[in-house]
Design a protein around this motif. Structure first.
Motif, PDB file in Angstrom:
ATOM      1  N   ASP A 186      -5.093 -17.679  13.770  1.00 29.78           N
ATOM      2  CA  ASP A 186      -5.301 -18.983  14.395  1.00 29.78           C
ATOM      3  C   ASP A 186      -5.970 -18.823  15.747  1.00 29.78           C
ATOM      4  OD1 ASP A 186      -4.231 -20.613  12.472  1.00 29.78           O
ATOM      5  OD2 ASP A 186      -2.201 -20.543  13.289  1.00 29.78           O
ATOM      6  N   ARG A 187      -6.647 -19.860  16.172  1.00 29.39           N
ATOM      7  CA  ARG A 187      -7.167 -19.863  17.530  1.00 29.39           C
ATOM      8  C   ARG A 187      -5.996 -19.888  18.513  1.00 29.39           C
ATOM      9  NH1 ARG A 187     -10.673 -23.474  14.866  1.00 29.39           N
ATOM     10  NH2 ARG A 187     -12.870 -22.870  14.940  1.00 29.39           N
ATOM     11  N   VAL A 188      -6.088 -19.119  19.539  1.00 27.37           N
ATOM     12  CA  VAL A 188      -5.063 -19.135  20.579  1.00 27.37           C
ATOM     13  C   VAL A 188      -5.755 -19.353  21.920  1.00 27.37           C
ATOM     14  CG1 VAL A 188      -3.452 -17.653  19.347  1.00 27.37           C
ATOM     15  CG2 VAL A 188      -5.160 -16.614  20.836  1.00 27.37           C
ATOM     16  N   GLN A 189      -5.044 -19.960  22.819  1.00 25.35           N
ATOM     17  CA  GLN A 189      -5.613 -20.216  24.133  1.00 25.35           C
ATOM     18  C   GLN A 189      -5.580 -18.941  24.958  1.00 25.35           C
ATOM     19  OE1 GLN A 189      -3.847 -23.510  26.186  1.00 25.35           O
ATOM     20  NE2 GLN A 189      -5.060 -23.212  28.041  1.00 25.35           N
ATOM     21  N   GLU A 190      -6.723 -18.550  25.460  1.00 31.22           N
ATOM     22  CA  GLU A 190      -6.792 -17.340  26.271  1.00 31.22           C
ATOM     23  C   GLU A 190      -5.962 -17.521  27.534  1.00 31.22           C
ATOM     24  OE1 GLU A 190     -10.277 -14.467  28.170  1.00 31.22           O
ATOM     25  OE2 GLU A 190     -10.702 -15.810  26.477  1.00 31.22           O
ATOM     26  N   ALA A 191      -5.265 -16.467  27.920  1.00 31.33           N
ATOM     27  CA  ALA A 191      -4.394 -16.505  29.090  1.00 31.33           C
ATOM     28  C   ALA A 191      -5.056 -15.798  30.266  1.00 31.33           C
ATOM     29  CB  ALA A 191      -3.052 -15.849  28.768  1.00 31.33           C
ATOM     30  N   GLU A 192      -4.416 -15.897  31.398  1.00 30.06           N
ATOM     31  CA  GLU A 192      -4.820 -15.108  32.558  1.00 30.06           C
ATOM     32  C   GLU A 192      -3.823 -13.960  32.713  1.00 30.06           C
ATOM     33  OE1 GLU A 192      -5.265 -17.326  36.110  1.00 30.06           O
ATOM     34  OE2 GLU A 192      -6.768 -18.715  35.265  1.00 30.06           O
ATOM     35  N   TYR A 193      -4.357 -12.769  32.849  1.00 26.75           N
ATOM     36  CA  TYR A 193      -3.473 -11.620  33.001  1.00 26.75           C
ATOM     37  C   TYR A 193      -3.984 -10.756  34.162  1.00 26.75           C
ATOM     38  CZ  TYR A 193       0.191  -8.444  31.482  1.00 26.75           C
ATOM     39  OH  TYR A 193       1.340  -7.703  31.427  1.00 26.75           O
ATOM     40  N   GLU A 194      -3.321 -10.906  35.290  1.00 23.73           N
ATOM     41  CA  GLU A 194      -3.648 -10.096  36.459  1.00 23.73           C
ATOM     42  C   GLU A 194      -2.704  -8.898  36.456  1.00 23.73           C
ATOM     43  OE1 GLU A 194      -5.830  -8.910  39.614  1.00 23.73           O
ATOM     44  OE2 GLU A 194      -6.159 -10.797  38.503  1.00 23.73           O
ATOM     45  N   PRO A 195      -3.206  -7.688  36.158  1.00 26.14           N
ATOM     46  CA  PRO A 195      -2.298  -6.543  36.041  1.00 26.14           C
ATOM     47  C   PRO A 195      -1.738  -6.114  37.393  1.00 26.14           C
ATOM     48  CG  PRO A 195      -4.579  -5.809  35.897  1.00 26.14           C
ATOM     49  CD  PRO A 195      -4.609  -7.317  35.907  1.00 26.14           C
ATOM     50  N   ASP A 196      -0.515  -5.608  37.350  1.00 21.28           N
ATOM     51  CA  ASP A 196       0.126  -4.997  38.503  1.00 21.28           C
ATOM     52  C   ASP A 196       0.536  -3.595  38.067  1.00 21.28           C
ATOM     53  OD1 ASP A 196       1.389  -4.448  40.880  1.00 21.28           O
ATOM     54  OD2 ASP A 196       3.187  -5.607  40.417  1.00 21.28           O
ATOM     55  N   PRO A 197      -0.439  -2.671  37.966  1.00 19.86           N
ATOM     56  CA  PRO A 197      -0.211  -1.395  37.295  1.00 19.86           C
ATOM     57  C   PRO A 197       1.063  -0.679  37.745  1.00 19.86           C
ATOM     58  CG  PRO A 197      -2.513  -1.615  37.878  1.00 19.86           C
ATOM     59  CD  PRO A 197      -1.800  -2.759  38.533  1.00 19.86           C
ATOM     60  N   ALA A 198       1.855  -0.288  36.758  1.00 22.35           N
ATOM     61  CA  ALA A 198       3.095   0.452  37.017  1.00 22.35           C
ATOM     62  C   ALA A 198       2.776   1.935  36.949  1.00 22.35           C
ATOM     63  CB  ALA A 198       4.152   0.074  35.995  1.00 22.35           C
ATOM     64  N   GLU A 199       2.316   2.479  38.060  1.00 23.32           N
ATOM     65  CA  GLU A 199       1.850   3.857  38.068  1.00 23.32           C
ATOM     66  C   GLU A 199       2.969   4.860  37.821  1.00 23.32           C
ATOM     67  OE1 GLU A 199      -0.569   4.671  41.465  1.00 23.32           O
ATOM     68  OE2 GLU A 199      -1.956   3.018  41.047  1.00 23.32           O
ATOM     69  N   SER A 200       4.211   4.418  37.895  1.00 21.20           N
ATOM     70  CA  SER A 200       5.328   5.301  37.570  1.00 21.20           C
ATOM     71  C   SER A 200       5.459   5.510  36.068  1.00 21.20           C
ATOM     72  CB  SER A 200       6.632   4.721  38.114  1.00 21.20           C
ATOM     73  OG  SER A 200       6.895   3.448  37.540  1.00 21.20           O
TER      74      SER A 200
END
Length: 363
Positions: A186-200
């Motif tokens: 199905d079509r899905v609404q694209e989201a916003e994803y601003e990563p907060d990289p977990a370098e651990s």
């Protein structure tokens, strides 16, 4: 976001069987407290398999994190985003209704830094955003089994610093007796994803090079998840990657093949996993443990398994042995060892869409 107009998700059952579908979901929920051992002694051994049997076989009991059974999903289906980790052909043929598929190449992507290869957080975040995953969504990942495609998807989310819960479906698609879909998604609404990289969540080549000589001693635990032949660099073995200039393992690493984490389509019984990693491999659940393989996919099985049984600080060497073995300069800083090997034997098998069951009345 572009999408074709071929048939989208639909229920496999006929419309007039909605009551039956409801009954199935009720049976899944009713089986939540059942154990695998209990299922092995009931209807399945009489040649009759019910939805409750399926749920019970794949139920996760005890103090286990991240892995859940189909009855959990039946109770929480409306509250989680379901991600399918299989290839596109299998996804289109049959999947959990409403599931979304993230391109696997995107979630394994890496970028180069002065310290070595690391997960490409921006590319990974874009891939999840494209299928409508937001940072605070609770997510469940499934595949044909609980193999490394599933665990790599879970790791990719964790590497982004995902805020929602991340779970994997024990038993894979074959353990699900709920509503199914076919065709294009199905079509899905694209989201916003601003990563907060977990370098651990990962380590780099330089992080490891700074600690050579301390692994599984005074420093972090280090686990090589490849087959033993690759771990010892056995000459002429088919297990050796021909693209690698050197063969063997990082000095001090112990070899524990990742397939020991999986029994067919399910995770290995948790008590056996504790015996394997704590008693046989002698890893410290309160210390740092780093896992690596030839690439950055298979090690994530051991990463999620260790986290599931209570290890507090588990990290993936995302560059993998391929990066370490093929470094061009100052190879003395990145040594490879073939002797002084410690291999912990494992037993396991990874199931798939083969149509055969991995459940036996004789155990």
């Amino acid at each position: 976001m572009a999408s074709d107009n071929t048939p989208s998700d639909r229920e496999v059952d006929d419309p007039d069987k909605s009551d039956s579908a409801s009954t199935r979901r009720g049976l899944l929920r009713a089986a939540a407290g059942a154990t695998v051992a209990g299922a092995a002694s009931t209807a399945g051994c009489l040649g009759v398999t019910t939805p409750a049997d399926v749920a019970a076989r794949n139920q996760v009991s005890g103090n286990v994190a991240h892995f859940v059974g189909p009855s959990w999903l039946a109770d929480n289906r409306e509250d989680v985003v379901v991600l399918d980790a299989r290839n596109v052909e299998r996804f289109r043929k049959e999947r959990i209704y409403g599931a979304r598929r993230v391109p696997f190449d995107a979630i394994t992507s890496r970028r180069s830094t002065d310290a070595g290869l690391v997960p490409d957080a921006e590319a990974i975040a874009d891939a999840f955003a494209e299928v409508g995953v937001s940072p605070d969504d609770d997510v469940l990942v499934y595949g044909a089994s609980v193999g490394s495609r599933v665990t790599r998807t879970a790791f990719a989310l964790a590497a982004l610093g995902h805020e929602g819960d991340i779970k994997a479906l024990n038993g894979g698609l074959s353990g699900w007796n709920g509503r199914l879909g076919t065709g294009s998604r199905d079509r899905v609404q694209e989201a916003e994803y601003e990563p907060d990289p977990a370098e651990s969540a990962w380590v780099t080549r330089e992080w490891l090079a700074d600690r050579v000589g301390t692994f599984n001693g005074d420093g972090p635990g280090l686990v090589d998840v490849r087959v033993p032949e690759a771990y010892v660099g056995a000459p002429a073995s088919d297990a050796l990657n021909p693209d690698n200039d050197r063969h063997g393992h990082l000095p001090g690493a112990i070899g524990v093949h990742w397939v020991g984490n999986v029994a067919g389509r399910r995770m290995t019984e948790p008590g056996r996993l504790v015996q394997l990693y704590e008693n046989q491999a002698e890893l410290d659940r309160a210390g740092t443990v780093v896992v690596y393989g030839d690439d950055n996919v298979d090690p994530t099985s051991t990463w999620l398994t260790l986290r599931a049984i209570g290890f507090e600080d588990v990290r993936v060497y995302d560059g993998g042995f391929g990066e370490w073995a093929n470094v061009e300069d100052d190879r003395g800083r990145y040594p490879v060892e073939t002797k002084t090997s410690v291999v912990v034997e494992t037993e396991g098998s990874v199931g798939g869409d083969d149509g055969g069951g991995d459940f036996s009345c004789t155990g």
